[in-house]
Scaffold this active site. Structure first.
Site, short mmCIF file in Angstrom:
data_model
loop_
_atom_site.label_atom_id
_atom_site.label_comp_id
_atom_site.label_asym_id
_atom_site.label_seq_id
_atom_site.Cartn_x
_atom_site.Cartn_y
_atom_site.Cartn_z
N GLY B 131 30.50 32.71 34.18
CA GLY B 131 29.86 32.01 35.28
C GLY B 131 30.54 30.70 35.58
N SER B 133 33.11 30.18 38.77
CA SER B 133 33.21 29.98 40.22
C SER B 133 31.85 30.01 40.90
CB SER B 133 34.07 31.07 40.86
OG SER B 133 35.38 30.97 40.43
N SER B 165 32.55 39.23 37.31
CA SER B 165 32.80 40.62 36.91
C SER B 165 31.86 40.97 35.77
CB SER B 165 34.23 40.79 36.40
OG SER B 165 35.12 40.06 37.17
N GLU B 248 47.48 32.36 26.72
CA GLU B 248 47.68 33.67 26.15
C GLU B 248 47.41 34.77 27.17
OE1 GLU B 248 46.24 34.57 22.43
OE2 GLU B 248 47.22 32.86 21.49
N GLU B 361 48.49 29.15 45.50
CA GLU B 361 48.69 27.74 45.85
C GLU B 361 48.31 26.83 44.68
OE1 GLU B 361 47.23 30.06 47.78
OE2 GLU B 361 48.96 30.22 49.11
#
Lengths: 293, 376
Positions: B131, B133, B165, B248, B361
């Protein structure tokens, strides 16, 4: 030879590239290329004394037995300074030819290119003390120079009547080594451009703080990384030698173009010397293209 | 089969064993029908994969043995990632728990948190989601506005998270929330371990341009999180979220993506592209696909020198994602009739690759600042 270094480098490659970096740094420091490109900053004697020209000669023939992967690493170091000395052509000529090996002085070769109109293009062929390898299993000749091609001053090219008759293996090795040298040029130009972006101020701040410049340099870094990786692949996977080298030349050239852009007005002055690298790598690309028959 | 630590095994032996194990354990039904399975069946097989990994001793390869990991390194993670992708193994549902929650807890968690949460993560029993974004905080992650208000015995979390996800299957969520409205940026956030079955959690799927639904939007309507589920100190969330993550994952994700992009490249060269068509362009793309694999190897070999590792690993995400887009764009032009559906899907799906986990970006800014040392 046991594998000691990164991605297949042998002990010879690790040691020789490290030592060469020291020699180059000691004699040239970070002097701008324009200050030495028309001089002879690394005399042949220095190269000869260190047996640098015999690094690639097989151990059975009295050489150091460096692998192609090792030579690529050495060429990368060399590309850093593009010192106008015939180390790379001598090193390869002596790897392939016993006549070249017996010759104590520098040796070079001549390639045919798209634009050379049937003439051989010979790096360092301008210098009268450089012998020419025409047949890999024959004796050495003296280049019958027709005209000097001064497009890339660091390569001291002469156009001559002779052209070297390559074996497929020699042509492949030379392509790989030149692509690796080009990637060394790219790394140097990237470093110079980063340093410039940190110190050059406009609008009251270093230009490297602007996102437009950051993205240019991030792209240049990604391309320089890929050019290096391409040289490694080219040296380790024979079936990819030509294609990976070709991509390496393109990526390296793009890095140098970006470096020139980031240097702004100074980037296109003769004095600043960035164009020497652009000339050097585009000349290498052209000669290498002539090898892929 | 019992879980055995693999420390001490050479990379070559590890590769050989893993290859044999994968051949024996990837479900044939999955291999033949993936992409055409019902959602329930897909979920079942992916969850089963987590349990198989654990039973086979392949869960938490680079996590310390004392916490149930295998005590191996990045080299083995990369080897296994490559072999698993080649064997068309499922992506387990437990991925977030293993690559995000576990290292975070090992570095910053309390003994209680480690003892409680690590075993079910490794065994595949517990699925985690991330959790971070929010609809209003994408590239500018530090601006998250989801709040965690202090109450007796813990916090009450309120806000919306997106691109989560696995949320449908998740037991817990690693939440980055604002615990202080007055503290300066980067010092106002905390990391919480939120129970996804607690009252006040609501999940709605987000449909993507390709038609798939890999992500959800998750709403927290005053969800209680107990004190014991705060990771590290209050206000330290940002630092913790940033320190463990990134490096990683780059190499392991890079090699997994390489295998998938290689398969697309082979399909394009072996079937769709007609002789003589775009030859030079195809050859260049083919070369660049191989460079991704070698770039990962270069990064792995340089992992012990921080600066060198950063230089070669930070570039991976931009390189493979932009390369994949170039490939799918050309393939959409050159597609044969049989593979039209595949390329249409890949073309659309690949659009997301330069956006998620840090847009190209933002990645370029990170390369410029962290790798090249340009001023912020």
């Amino acid at each position: 030879m046991s594998r000691v270094g990164e991605l297949g480098l042998t002990e010879i490659g690790v040691e020789a590239s490290g030592a060469l970096r020291e020699i180059v740094t000691r004699s040239l420091g970070s002097a701008p290329v324009a200050t030495y490109v028309t001089e002879q900053p690394l005399a042949w004697d220095v190269i000869r004394q260190g047996d640098w020209d015999l690094l690639g000669v097989p151990e059975s023939d009295g050489g150091a037995g460096a692998s192609l992967r090792d030579l690529a690493e050495i060429a990368r170091v060399w590309g850093w300074s593009i010192a106008p000395s015939p180390l790379i052509p001598s090193l390869l000529s002596k790897r392939w030819s016993s006549a070249a090996r017996e010759h104590a002085g520098p040796v070079t070769f001549a390639t045919l290119t798209r634009t050379s109109a049937g003439r051989g293009v010979s790096p360092f062929g301008v210098d009268s003390d450089v012998a020419l390898l025409v047949d890999l299993d024959g004796s050495l000749a003296k280049a019958s120079g027709i005209s000097v091609d001064d497009y890339a001053p660091s390569l001291r090219v002469v156009e001559c009547a002779e052209a070297t008759r390559w074996t497929p293996e020699a042509a492949r090795e030379l392509t790989v080594v030149w692509a690796a040298e080009a990637s060394g040029c790219a790394s140097r130009m990237l470093q110079d451009a980063i340093a410039y972006a940190k110190e050059r101020h406009q609008f009251g701040q270093p230009i490297g703080r602007f996102q437009a410049i950051k993205h240019h340099l991030a792209n240049a870094h990604m391309l320089a990384e890929q050019a290096e990786t391409a040289a490694i692949v080219a040296s380790l996977e024979p079936e990819r030698s030509f294609t990976a080298s070709q991509y390496g030349f393109e990526a390296s050239l793009r890095v140098i173009e970006i470096a020139i852009q980031v240097h702004g007005g100074l980037g296109f002055t003769w004095e600043m010397g960035l164009h020497m690298y652009l000339r050097h790598v585009s000349a290498l690309r052209e000669m290498a293209a002539g090898l892929r028959a | 089969m019992t879980t055995v630590g693999r420390a001490g095994e050479t990379p070559e032996a590890f590769r050989r064993d893993a290859e044999i194990w994968l051949a024996a354990n990837v479900d044939e039904h999955w291999r033949k029908n993936r992409g055409a399975l019902s959602e329930d069946e897909e979920t079942r097989l992916r969850a089963e994969w987590d349990r198989k990994l654990f039973a086979g001793g392949y869960a938490g390869l680079s996590l310390p043995v004392e916490y149930g990991g295998q005590g191996l390194g990045l080299a083995e993670e990369v080897i296994f990632g490559e072999l698993a992708a080649r064997a068309q193994a499922p992506d387990g549902l437990g991925r977030i728990g293993k690559i995000l929650t576990a290292p975070t807890l090992i570095a910053h968690g309390t003994e209680w948190q480690k003892a409680t949460y690590l075993p079910p993560i490794l065994s595949g029993e517990h699925v985690w989601c991330q959790g971070f974004s929010e609809p209003g905080s994408g590239s500018d992650l530090a601006s998250v506005s989801c709040s965690a208000r202090r109450v007796e015995g813990g916090y009450v979390v309120r806000g919306r998270k997106t691109w989560t996800s696995f949320s449908k299957h998740a037991h817990r969520c690693l939440v980055l929330a604002r615990t202080d409205e007055d503290a300066p940026r980067y010092r106002n956030l905390s990391l919480l371990l939120l129970d996804m079955h607690a009252p006040g959690v609501e999940i709605s799927p987000v449909k993507q341009i390709s038609g798939s639904e890999h992500f959800s939007e998750t709403t927290f309507d005053d969800v209680f999180v107990a004190e014991q589920d705060l990771v590290g100190a209050e206000g330290e969330g940002w630092r913790m979220a940033m320190t463990v993550l990134a490096n990683e994952r780059g190499a392991v994700e890079g090699i997994t993506r390489y295998v998938e992009i290689r398969a697309d490249m082979d399909l394009l060269l072996g079937c769709c592209a007609q002789a003589g068509e775009f030859t030079e362009r195809l050859q260049e793309l083919d070369t660049r696909v191989e460079l991704v694999r070698w770039q990962v190897s270069k990064a792995v070999e340089r992992q012990h020198t921080d600066a060198h590792f950063l230089r070669s690993s930070m570039v991976l995400k931009v390189i493979w994602s932009e390369l994949w887009q170039e490939l799918t764009s050309l393939a959409a032009r050159l597609s044969c009739a049989e593979h039209r559906g595949h390329w249409r899907h890949q073309y659309l799906e690949s659009r997301s690759a330069t956006i998620y986990s840090g847009t190209s970006e933002i990645q370029r800014n990170i390369i410029a600042e962290r790798v090249l040392g340009l001023p912020k």
